[in-house]
Motif scaffolding. Structure first.
Motif, PDB file in Angstrom:
ATOM      1  N   GLY A  95      43.074  27.210  63.355  1.00 37.84           N
ATOM      2  CA  GLY A  95      41.559  26.733  63.397  1.00 37.84           C
ATOM      3  C   GLY A  95      41.022  27.291  64.529  1.00 37.84           C
ATOM      4  O   GLY A  95      41.592  27.256  65.531  1.00 37.84           O
ATOM      5  N   SER A  96      39.625  27.592  64.367  1.00 34.08           N
ATOM      6  CA  SER A  96      39.017  27.947  65.771  1.00 34.08           C
ATOM      7  C   SER A  96      38.884  26.740  66.678  1.00 34.08           C
ATOM      8  O   SER A  96      38.594  26.897  67.790  1.00 34.08           O
ATOM      9  CB  SER A  96      37.376  28.510  65.255  1.00 34.08           C
ATOM     10  N   SER A  97      38.941  25.587  66.306  1.00 37.02           N
ATOM     11  CA  SER A  97      38.823  24.549  67.089  1.00 37.02           C
ATOM     12  C   SER A  97      40.124  24.508  68.213  1.00 37.02           C
ATOM     13  O   SER A  97      39.929  24.394  69.311  1.00 37.02           O
ATOM     14  CB  SER A  97      39.208  23.136  66.371  1.00 37.02           C
ATOM     15  N   ASP A  98      41.268  25.238  67.688  1.00 36.76           N
ATOM     16  CA  ASP A  98      42.185  25.533  68.556  1.00 36.76           C
ATOM     17  C   ASP A  98      42.114  26.341  69.754  1.00 36.76           C
ATOM     18  O   ASP A  98      42.149  26.250  70.893  1.00 36.76           O
ATOM     19  CB  ASP A  98      43.497  26.025  67.715  1.00 36.76           C
ATOM     20  N   LEU A 201      30.953  31.348  72.032  1.00 38.07           N
ATOM     21  CA  LEU A 201      30.018  31.309  71.027  1.00 38.07           C
ATOM     22  C   LEU A 201      30.651  31.185  69.800  1.00 38.07           C
ATOM     23  O   LEU A 201      31.428  32.087  69.286  1.00 38.07           O
ATOM     24  CB  LEU A 201      29.321  32.994  71.234  1.00 38.07           C
ATOM     25  N   ASP A 202      30.228  30.168  69.269  1.00 40.00           N
ATOM     26  CA  ASP A 202      31.033  29.641  68.016  1.00 40.00           C
ATOM     27  C   ASP A 202      30.340  30.052  66.733  1.00 40.00           C
ATOM     28  O   ASP A 202      29.349  29.664  66.339  1.00 40.00           O
ATOM     29  CB  ASP A 202      31.032  27.942  67.956  1.00 40.00           C
ATOM     30  N   GLU A 203      30.997  30.942  66.059  1.00 39.79           N
ATOM     31  CA  GLU A 203      30.486  31.418  64.935  1.00 39.79           C
ATOM     32  C   GLU A 203      30.958  31.178  63.774  1.00 39.79           C
ATOM     33  O   GLU A 203      31.215  32.032  62.809  1.00 39.79           O
ATOM     34  CB  GLU A 203      30.261  33.156  65.111  1.00 39.79           C
ATOM     35  N   ALA A 204      31.339  30.090  63.290  1.00 35.10           N
ATOM     36  CA  ALA A 204      32.206  29.478  62.423  1.00 35.10           C
ATOM     37  C   ALA A 204      31.274  29.478  60.808  1.00 35.10           C
ATOM     38  O   ALA A 204      32.115  29.827  59.897  1.00 35.10           O
ATOM     39  CB  ALA A 204      32.174  27.932  62.404  1.00 35.10           C
ATOM     40  N   TYR A 205      30.087  29.674  60.915  1.00 31.05           N
ATOM     41  CA  TYR A 205      29.317  30.007  59.741  1.00 31.05           C
ATOM     42  C   TYR A 205      28.541  31.485  59.545  1.00 31.05           C
ATOM     43  O   TYR A 205      27.883  31.622  58.795  1.00 31.05           O
ATOM     44  CB  TYR A 205      28.373  29.089  59.879  1.00 31.05           C
ATOM     45  N   THR A 206      28.935  32.194  60.487  1.00 31.51           N
ATOM     46  CA  THR A 206      28.070  33.479  60.574  1.00 31.51           C
ATOM     47  C   THR A 206      28.212  34.139  59.324  1.00 31.51           C
ATOM     48  O   THR A 206      27.281  34.907  58.876  1.00 31.51           O
ATOM     49  CB  THR A 206      28.541  34.240  61.630  1.00 31.51           C
ATOM     50  N   ARG A 231      35.427  32.390  65.484  1.00 31.64           N
ATOM     51  CA  ARG A 231      35.288  32.361  63.973  1.00 31.64           C
ATOM     52  C   ARG A 231      36.435  31.864  63.168  1.00 31.64           C
ATOM     53  O   ARG A 231      37.476  31.523  63.840  1.00 31.64           O
ATOM     54  CB  ARG A 231      35.382  34.029  63.840  1.00 31.64           C
ATOM     55  N   THR A 232      36.459  31.706  62.014  1.00 33.21           N
ATOM     56  CA  THR A 232      37.326  30.891  61.362  1.00 33.21           C
ATOM     57  C   THR A 232      37.448  31.225  59.993  1.00 33.21           C
ATOM     58  O   THR A 232      36.578  31.829  59.233  1.00 33.21           O
ATOM     59  CB  THR A 232      36.950  29.346  61.167  1.00 33.21           C
ATOM     60  N   PHE A 233      38.754  30.831  59.375  1.00 35.79           N
ATOM     61  CA  PHE A 233      39.021  31.328  57.935  1.00 35.79           C
ATOM     62  C   PHE A 233      38.719  29.903  57.218  1.00 35.79           C
ATOM     63  O   PHE A 233      38.949  29.832  55.902  1.00 35.79           O
ATOM     64  CB  PHE A 233      40.411  31.490  57.756  1.00 35.79           C
ATOM     65  N   SER A 234      38.229  28.864  57.868  1.00 36.05           N
ATOM     66  CA  SER A 234      38.127  27.478  57.261  1.00 36.05           C
ATOM     67  C   SER A 234      36.855  27.357  56.340  1.00 36.05           C
ATOM     68  O   SER A 234      36.812  26.564  55.497  1.00 36.05           O
ATOM     69  CB  SER A 234      38.158  26.334  58.097  1.00 36.05           C
ATOM     70  N   LYS A 235      35.853  28.285  56.658  1.00 42.34           N
ATOM     71  CA  LYS A 235      34.706  28.020  55.880  1.00 42.34           C
ATOM     72  C   LYS A 235      34.397  29.114  54.720  1.00 42.34           C
ATOM     73  O   LYS A 235      34.968  28.736  53.724  1.00 42.34           O
ATOM     74  CB  LYS A 235      33.590  27.999  56.870  1.00 42.34           C
ATOM     75  N   ILE A 236      33.742  30.189  54.932  1.00 42.97           N
ATOM     76  CA  ILE A 236      33.533  30.977  53.900  1.00 42.97           C
ATOM     77  C   ILE A 236      34.891  31.729  53.105  1.00 42.97           C
ATOM     78  O   ILE A 236      34.971  31.833  52.064  1.00 42.97           O
ATOM     79  CB  ILE A 236      32.486  32.056  54.401  1.00 42.97           C
TER      80      ILE A 236
HETATM   81  C1  PLP Z   1      33.898  24.089  60.949  1.00 44.95           C
HETATM   82  C2  PLP Z   1      33.552  24.454  62.214  1.00 44.95           C
HETATM   83  C3  PLP Z   1      34.447  24.829  63.098  1.00 44.95           C
HETATM   84  C4  PLP Z   1      36.007  25.481  62.650  1.00 44.95           C
HETATM   85  O1  PLP Z   1      36.727  24.627  62.602  1.00 44.95           O
HETATM   86  P1  PLP Z   1      38.282  24.913  62.297  1.00 44.95           P
HETATM   87  O2  PLP Z   1      39.092  24.723  63.351  1.00 44.95           O
HETATM   88  O3  PLP Z   1      38.178  26.506  62.198  1.00 44.95           O
HETATM   89  O4  PLP Z   1      38.862  24.482  61.005  1.00 44.95           O
HETATM   90  C5  PLP Z   1      34.220  25.413  64.478  1.00 44.95           C
HETATM   91  N1  PLP Z   1      33.022  25.212  64.934  1.00 44.95           N
HETATM   92  C6  PLP Z   1      32.134  24.513  64.170  1.00 44.95           C
HETATM   93  C7  PLP Z   1      30.689  24.262  64.585  1.00 44.95           C
HETATM   94  C8  PLP Z   1      32.308  24.062  62.810  1.00 44.95           C
HETATM   95  O5  PLP Z   1      31.377  23.499  61.916  1.00 44.95           O
END
Ligand code: PLP
Length: 375
Positions: A95-98, A201-206, A231-236
């Protein structure tokens, strides 16, 4: 003999409040003895995942006795090509949190501080405090701001930076508010920061954003050696259950962040599914379109109900009930609809709803109409 483990924890952890996730469906159904509930609490993709990603995950399941590729060679190559960077500019995370956590572990600790906006993503203060660094929350734009209520206030963020600041976090768009920064204002802001401040720069929803002046931070890496875009694979991409995200930065910065990466931090199913998900741009396009229509549907329904809301370009919308939101949240739970309360973000009168399918949105709206009569 009892041991006070909290007292033994490091100073940052001693008073740390853990992250509060959206209420899981099974938990709600067990508690209330109901079924068929609808979770619109964690910004998950209502369309599920790409079938290509699911097939790839299943294929990878045949080799679960083997450790994954530690550096995620193929996925990194694929992401590098996708974004026009080199593979040594891509760092994978669970996850991008990591990835965000790695930046904090590499750059924050006692005597330093991390800067973020009030009402920003909850993991920024949690990781910062846990590291022993000071948390500096910059006051957000006011609730009655004409364009961007509760948005990031760049002047107050800049004012929070001092010589001990090592990390500054910006979510664009921001969660839980849905507010955003446009390209010229954000670029000028980053350009004016000291180069010793690492900018996350957290672009989780970009991928959801359709505004024409919305920035892509990856295009700025040539100018900003201190920038890391996550960036993340968790959202879109709809792969939240597999935990795959990534950071993109210049090789010099990324090499230092990578020093604290846990070995094998992305599992083999996640690596395979993420790679396949990149091969299905039509799933991503359809997800963005469903979200776009869903946002309009929710906005007009809320306007009809006379409820306030914060403008959003993400896959979620934050409602302003104008009174403490707990009763309404609980009443919606009894209707089987799970939203996200935001009291722990300093927004006790707000609830965040994830944009669902047309049918899910309609169910939420009718449940909301019901509960508003009583709460
Ligand atoms: C959901 C989210 C993440 C992504 O979380 P993951 O660890 O990638 O699942 C990161 N930043 C924001 C602002 C989010 O809302």
């Amino acid at each position: 003999m009892t041991v006070d483990f909290a007292a033994l924890a490091t100073p940052g952890v001693r008073s740390l409040q853990p992250y509060i996730p959206g209420k899981p469906i099974e938990e709600l159904e067990r508690e209330l003895g109901i079924s068929n509930s609808l979770k619109l609490a964690s910004n998950e993709n209502p369309l599920g995942s790409s079938p290509l990603a699911l097939e790839a995950a299943q294929r990878a399941a045949a080799e679960l006795h083997l450790y994954p590729d530690d550096i995620g060679f193929r996925l990194r190559q694929r992401l590098a090509a996708e974004h026009g960077v080199s593979a040594d500019q891509v760092l994978l995370g669970a996850g991008s949190s990591d990835v965000i956590s790695m930046v904090v572990r590499a750059f924050l600790g006692p005597g330093r501080n991390g800067v973020f906006a009030q009402h920003a993503f909850a993991m920024y203060p949690i990781y910062t405090q846990a590291s022993g660094a000071e948390c500096r929350a910059a006051v957000a734009l006011p609730a009655d701001h004409p364009d961007m209520p509760y948005g990031h206030d760049l002047q107050s963020l800049a004012a929070a930076v001092d010589e001990n600041t090592r990390v500054l976090f910006i979510a664009n768009p921001n969660n839980p508010t849905g507010t955003w920064l446009n390209a010229p204002e954000l670029k000028a802001f980053i350009a004016a920061l000291p180069a010793e401040v690492v900018v996350v720069l957290d672009e989780a929803y970009t991928e959801y954003v359709q505004q024409s002046d919305f920035p892509n931070g990856i295009g700025w890496l040539g100018e900003f050696p201190n920038l890391i875009v996550t960036r993340t694979f968790s959202k879109i991409y709809g792969l939240a259950g597999l935990r795959v995200g990534y950071g993109i930065a210049n090789p010099e910065l990324l090499a230092v962040v990578s020093r604290v990466r846990h070995p094998f931090n992305v599992g083999s199913m996640g690596l395979a599914a993420a790679e396949a998900a990149l091969d299905d741009p039509s799933f991503v396009a359809r997800s963005a379109e469903v979200n776009h229509l869903g946002l309009r549907q929710l906005e007009s329904a809320l306007d009809q109900l006379g409820l306030g809301r914060i403008p959003s370009v993400g896959n979620f919308l934050t409602l302003d009930l104008g009174r403490p939101a707990t009763d309404c949240y609980q009443a919606l739970l009894r209707q089987g609809v799970i939203l996200r309360p935001l009291a722990n973000y300093g927004m006790p009168q707000h609830l965040r709803v994830t944009v669902g399918t047309e049918e899910q949105n309609a169910r939420f709206i009718s449940a909301l109409e019901q509960v508003l009569k009583a709460c």
